[in-house]
Design a protein around this motif. Structure first.
Motif, PDB file in Angstrom:
ATOM      1  N   GLN A  45     -48.946 -56.150  22.746  1.00  0.00           N
ATOM      2  CA  GLN A  45     -50.372 -55.899  22.601  1.00  0.00           C
ATOM      3  C   GLN A  45     -51.044 -57.192  22.163  1.00  0.00           C
ATOM      4  O   GLN A  45     -50.551 -57.892  21.274  1.00  0.00           O
ATOM      5  N   ALA A  46     -52.167 -57.508  22.806  1.00  0.00           N
ATOM      6  CA  ALA A  46     -52.948 -58.686  22.445  1.00  0.00           C
ATOM      7  C   ALA A  46     -54.408 -58.445  22.806  1.00  0.00           C
ATOM      8  O   ALA A  46     -54.706 -58.056  23.938  1.00  0.00           O
ATOM      9  N   GLU A  47     -55.283 -58.636  21.859  1.00  0.00           N
ATOM     10  CA  GLU A  47     -56.728 -58.504  22.076  1.00  0.00           C
ATOM     11  C   GLU A  47     -57.102 -57.200  22.774  1.00  0.00           C
ATOM     12  O   GLU A  47     -57.884 -57.190  23.720  1.00  0.00           O
ATOM     13  N   GLY A  48     -56.519 -56.108  22.358  1.00  0.00           N
ATOM     14  CA  GLY A  48     -56.841 -54.802  22.905  1.00  0.00           C
ATOM     15  C   GLY A  48     -56.098 -54.428  24.169  1.00  0.00           C
ATOM     16  O   GLY A  48     -56.170 -53.295  24.619  1.00  0.00           O
ATOM     17  N   ASP A  49     -55.398 -55.374  24.793  1.00  0.00           N
ATOM     18  CA  ASP A  49     -54.607 -55.073  25.982  1.00  0.00           C
ATOM     19  C   ASP A  49     -53.199 -54.651  25.569  1.00  0.00           C
ATOM     20  O   ASP A  49     -52.625 -55.217  24.662  1.00  0.00           O
ATOM     21  N   VAL A  50     -52.662 -53.651  26.259  1.00  0.00           N
ATOM     22  CA  VAL A  50     -51.300 -53.178  26.012  1.00  0.00           C
ATOM     23  C   VAL A  50     -50.545 -53.254  27.332  1.00  0.00           C
ATOM     24  O   VAL A  50     -51.057 -52.855  28.371  1.00  0.00           O
ATOM     25  N   TRP A  51     -49.332 -53.780  27.297  1.00  0.00           N
ATOM     26  CA  TRP A  51     -48.480 -53.808  28.478  1.00  0.00           C
ATOM     27  C   TRP A  51     -47.030 -53.704  28.048  1.00  0.00           C
ATOM     28  O   TRP A  51     -46.704 -53.839  26.883  1.00  0.00           O
TER      29      TRP A  51
END
Length: 120
Positions: A45-51
Motif C-alpha cells: 500500500q502506498a498513497e492510498g493505492d493497494v496492490w
C-alpha cells in the motif's frame, strides 16, 4: 484509478520487471483483498493505492505456478479476472480449471421422449 479499473475487472494479473502483480479495482473490498492475502500474495500500500504481488523471493516457475492457481480460484469466487497475455496457461492453471469443472453440478437429465400412443 487502477489497471483493473481500466480493464473493467476486479483483478488483473500482469508481469513487469520480473514481478507478477495482481492489481485490484480502486477501493476493492476487504473480502477480495483478504482472499488475495490468503492465496499467498504479498499486499502493498502506498498513497492510498493497494496492490498485491507474487512474492519476489520465488523463482520464475514458482511465481507463475502460484499465479496460475490464483486466477481460477478468484474466478470461482465470483470475481472478474483479467490475465496478461502469455502469463498463464501452464499445468497448474489447466489443473485448476479441470478441478473447477469437476465441481460444477451435472446438467439436469432430459425428460424421456413421450411415447406415441395408438388410439382406435
Amino acid at each position: 484509478m487502477s489497471l483493473a479499473d481500466d480493464y473493467d475487472v476486479d483483478v488483473t494479473f500482469y508481469h513487469r520487471d520480473g514481478t507478477i502483480y495482481a492489481d485490484t479495482r480502486a477501493g476493492a473490498g476487504d473480502p477480495l483483498l483478504a482472499l488475495l492475502d490468503a492465496l499467498g500474495l504479498d499486499r502493498y500500500q502506498a498513497e492510498g493505492d493497494v496492490w498485491h504481488q507474487i512474492p519476489d523471493e520465488m523463482d520464475e516457475i514458482a511465481m507463475k505456478t502460484m499465479a496460475d492457481q490464483a486466477a481460477p480460484l478468484l474466478a470461482r469466487a465470483g470475481y472478474r479476472v483479467d490475465v496478461d497475455a502469455g502469463l498463464f496457461g501452464g499445468t497448474a492453471y489447466r489443473a485448476a480449471l479441470a478441478e473447477q469443472a469437476a465441481h460444477r453440478p451435472a446438467p439436469p437429465p432430459t425428460p424421456p421422449a413421450a411415447k406415441a400412443r395408438r388410439t382406435r
